[in-house]
Design an enzyme around this catalytic site. Structure first.
Site, PDB file in Angstrom:
ATOM      1  N   ARG A  53      68.908  75.506  52.126  1.00  8.72           N
ATOM      2  CA  ARG A  53      69.369  76.719  51.447  1.00  8.72           C
ATOM      3  C   ARG A  53      70.479  77.386  52.260  1.00  8.72           C
ATOM      4  O   ARG A  53      71.388  77.978  51.725  1.00  8.72           O
ATOM      5  CB  ARG A  53      68.216  77.691  51.196  1.00  8.72           C
ATOM      6  CG  ARG A  53      68.544  78.662  50.060  1.00  8.72           C
ATOM      7  CD  ARG A  53      67.366  79.515  49.649  1.00  8.72           C
ATOM      8  NE  ARG A  53      66.950  80.380  50.713  1.00  8.72           N
ATOM      9  CZ  ARG A  53      65.754  80.383  51.299  1.00  8.72           C
ATOM     10  NH1 ARG A  53      64.822  79.558  50.880  1.00  8.72           N
ATOM     11  NH2 ARG A  53      65.480  81.211  52.263  1.00  8.72           N
ATOM     12  N   TYR A 105      85.245  86.790  30.486  1.00  8.26           N
ATOM     13  CA  TYR A 105      84.064  85.978  30.225  1.00  8.26           C
ATOM     14  C   TYR A 105      82.899  86.861  29.767  1.00  8.26           C
ATOM     15  O   TYR A 105      82.477  87.758  30.487  1.00  8.26           O
ATOM     16  CB  TYR A 105      83.685  85.198  31.484  1.00  8.26           C
ATOM     17  CG  TYR A 105      82.664  84.135  31.233  1.00  8.26           C
ATOM     18  CD1 TYR A 105      82.953  83.069  30.380  1.00  8.26           C
ATOM     19  CD2 TYR A 105      81.414  84.178  31.811  1.00  8.26           C
ATOM     20  CE1 TYR A 105      82.016  82.085  30.131  1.00  8.26           C
ATOM     21  CE2 TYR A 105      80.474  83.203  31.573  1.00  8.26           C
ATOM     22  CZ  TYR A 105      80.785  82.160  30.727  1.00  8.26           C
ATOM     23  OH  TYR A 105      79.853  81.193  30.472  1.00  8.26           O
ATOM     24  N   ASP A 173      88.907  86.657  39.086  1.00 12.26           N
ATOM     25  CA  ASP A 173      88.308  85.422  38.564  1.00 12.26           C
ATOM     26  C   ASP A 173      89.443  84.441  38.292  1.00 12.26           C
ATOM     27  O   ASP A 173      90.271  84.644  37.402  1.00 12.26           O
ATOM     28  CB  ASP A 173      87.510  85.743  37.280  1.00 12.26           C
ATOM     29  CG  ASP A 173      86.743  84.530  36.761  1.00 12.26           C
ATOM     30  OD1 ASP A 173      87.237  83.394  36.924  1.00 12.26           O
ATOM     31  OD2 ASP A 173      85.665  84.718  36.160  1.00 12.26           O
ATOM     32  N   LYS A 198      84.688  74.380  35.286  1.00 15.95           N
ATOM     33  CA  LYS A 198      85.791  74.163  34.341  1.00 15.95           C
ATOM     34  C   LYS A 198      86.819  73.204  34.948  1.00 15.95           C
ATOM     35  O   LYS A 198      86.440  72.131  35.367  1.00 15.95           O
ATOM     36  CB  LYS A 198      86.382  75.513  33.949  1.00 15.95           C
ATOM     37  CG  LYS A 198      85.336  76.602  33.648  1.00 15.95           C
ATOM     38  CD  LYS A 198      84.532  76.292  32.403  1.00 15.95           C
ATOM     39  CE  LYS A 198      83.338  77.231  32.206  1.00 15.95           C
ATOM     40  NZ  LYS A 198      83.613  78.659  32.290  1.00 15.95           N
TER      41      LYS A 198
HETATM   42  C1  LIG Z   1      82.685  79.697  32.552  1.00 15.23           C
HETATM   43  C2  LIG Z   1      83.199  80.908  33.209  1.00 15.23           C
HETATM   44  C3  LIG Z   1      82.395  81.647  34.059  1.00 15.23           C
HETATM   45  C4  LIG Z   1      80.951  81.284  34.320  1.00 15.23           C
HETATM   46  O1  LIG Z   1      80.855  80.070  34.998  1.00 15.23           O
HETATM   47  P1  LIG Z   1      79.548  79.122  34.897  1.00 15.23           P
HETATM   48  O2  LIG Z   1      79.882  78.046  35.862  1.00 15.23           O
HETATM   49  O3  LIG Z   1      79.436  78.681  33.482  1.00 15.23           O
HETATM   50  O4  LIG Z   1      78.388  79.939  35.308  1.00 15.23           O
HETATM   51  C5  LIG Z   1      82.950  82.754  34.661  1.00 15.23           C
HETATM   52  N1  LIG Z   1      84.226  83.143  34.432  1.00 15.23           N
HETATM   53  C6  LIG Z   1      85.019  82.443  33.605  1.00 15.23           C
HETATM   54  C7  LIG Z   1      86.415  82.899  33.383  1.00 15.23           C
HETATM   55  C8  LIG Z   1      84.540  81.322  32.961  1.00 15.23           C
HETATM   56  O5  LIG Z   1      85.324  80.651  32.117  1.00 15.23           O
END
Ligand SMILES: *Cc1c(COP(=O)(O)O)cnc(C)c1O
Length: 372
Positions: A53, A105, A173, A198
């Site tokens: 962890r 998001y 982000d 992504k």
């Molecule tokens: C998909 C996404 C998230 C969340 O990510 P996960 O890996 O699905 O938890 C956060 N911010 C943006 C812009 C995203 O496209």
């Protein structure tokens, strides 16, 4: 490994996080599967791994890789959501105010509306395209640019100047752009947060999140949060993400080229509305994106008017998978209203994969022709 700072993108991606060469050892060592590790019988030592962890060589290599691309110290998380919620919960205290994207998001807004508000936090929403509220009295502001799914773009350096003057911590982000698309830390942000699920990992086969910062106190607080909540990715996912990083530049280049061709084709049709791609001249985001971004991601959005027409379009395409998420090697499309996103019923987020451009254009055109 230490590298000259002037390597270009693909070289940096291939080299990112690799250990010094050791004869007889692999270039990228495989995943280390361990929960506990052997301890010295005398007790734990500071430079030895003890429990996964906290300690994982596979995770450290991935963190070194992502950190080198974003330009700071990285912590990886089990998902983008665990990184974002970890940032919010470890920084914000009851009574604090935070500013979140109004059009970003959607799960982040849902989390704010449930958990953050219940903890006595004031949550303000700001549109990515602006105007931006004054940040005096705001503990943490989160930007998401380009915003998912509407693809508005925010001037990070301009908001960073406002945040610095107000004493506000600025997070960006960087999921949609990736570190090759823009470098929020160099533009003045305090911390980058992202979903590696992504384009970063890019093969639609794992969940990953990350935070990168140059602020040591913040890094320590985030590391403590992660150690205590345990939101770590497993060894195999961390290794797979690291392996995938080597092709990030190649994948983004083709995705971006495909998106340029697809956006132009969609914009030329009279039966498609609201085409958005920040690289399309005339797009509301074009000027800021051209100034701020080193490359434009492969995500295009548009409106087909109704859920039924989107379904006919998707059935008529052979190369476009109906799937949520984006940034993968396969082209996918998602009707966002089906998940509760605050967009029109026929709004489609199309994520261009790495297929050959002509094949993709022909397939999308056939799908649209057959959708009526
Ligand atoms: C998909 C996404 C998230 C969340 O990510 P996960 O890996 O699905 O938890 C956060 N911010 C943006 C812009 C995203 O496209």
């Amino acid at each position: 490994m230490d590298h000259p700072a002037d390597y270009q993108d693909s070289t940096r991606c291939v080299q990112a996080g690799l250990p010094e060469p050791v004869p007889g050892e692999p270039l990228l060592p495989g995943p280390v599967f361990a929960a506990p590790y052997h301890l010295d019988p005398a007790g734990p030592a500071p430079d030895q791994d003890g429990y996964a962890r906290m300690d994982s060589p596979t995770r450290r290599r991935l963190e070194s890789a992502i950190g080198s691309l974003e330009g700071g110290d990285c912590l990886v998380f089990a998902s983008g959501q665990s990184a974002i919620t970890g940032l919010l919960l470890s920084v914000l205290r009851p009574g604090d105010t935070t500013v979140l994207p109004a059009d970003g998001y959607y799960t982040v807004r849902e989390f704010a509306a449930s958990t953050l508000r219940a903890q006595g936090l004031a949550v303000m929403l700001a549109p990515t395209a602006g105007p931006y509220p004054p940040l005096v009295g705001v503990r943490l502001a989160l930007l998401e640019t380009p915003a998912n799914p509407g693809l508005d773009v925010c001037d990070i350096a301009a908001v960073a100047a406002i945040a610095r003057a107000a004493g506000t911590l600025l997070a960006v982000d960087n999921t949609t752009a990736t570190p090759l698309g823009q470098q929020p830390l160099a533009l003045g942000a305090d911390v980058v947060v992202g979903s590696g699920t992504k384009a970063l990992a890019g093969h639609s086969d794992l969940l990953l999140g990350y935070l990168v910062t140059r602020n040591e106190a913040l890094l320590a607080r985030l590391r403590q949060w992660r150690n205590q909540t345990g939101a770590v990715p497993g060894a195999f996912d961390a290794w797979l993400a690291h392996r995938s990083l080597a092709t990030l530049d190649l994948r983004l280049s083709r995705q971006s080229a495909n998106a340029a061709a697809v956006a132009a084709m969609l914009a030329s049709r009279t039966d498609v509305d609201g085409v958005r791609w920040p690289g399309l001249p005339g797009d509301p985001s074009y000027a800021v994106a051209a100034r701020q971004m080193r490359r434009i991601p492969g995500v295009v959005s548009f409106d087909l008017g109704s859920a039924e027409r989107v379904a006919r379009f998707l059935r008529g395409c052979r190369l476009v998978a109906a799937a949520t998420s984006f940034g993968g090697v396969h082209t996918t499309a998602d009707r966002r209203a089906q998940w509760g996103d605050d967009v029109a019923e026929g709004f489609v987020r199309l994520s261009c994969g790495i297929e050959d451009t002509d094949d993709l254009l022909a397939d999308l055109s056939a799908g649209l022709d057959g959708a009526g």
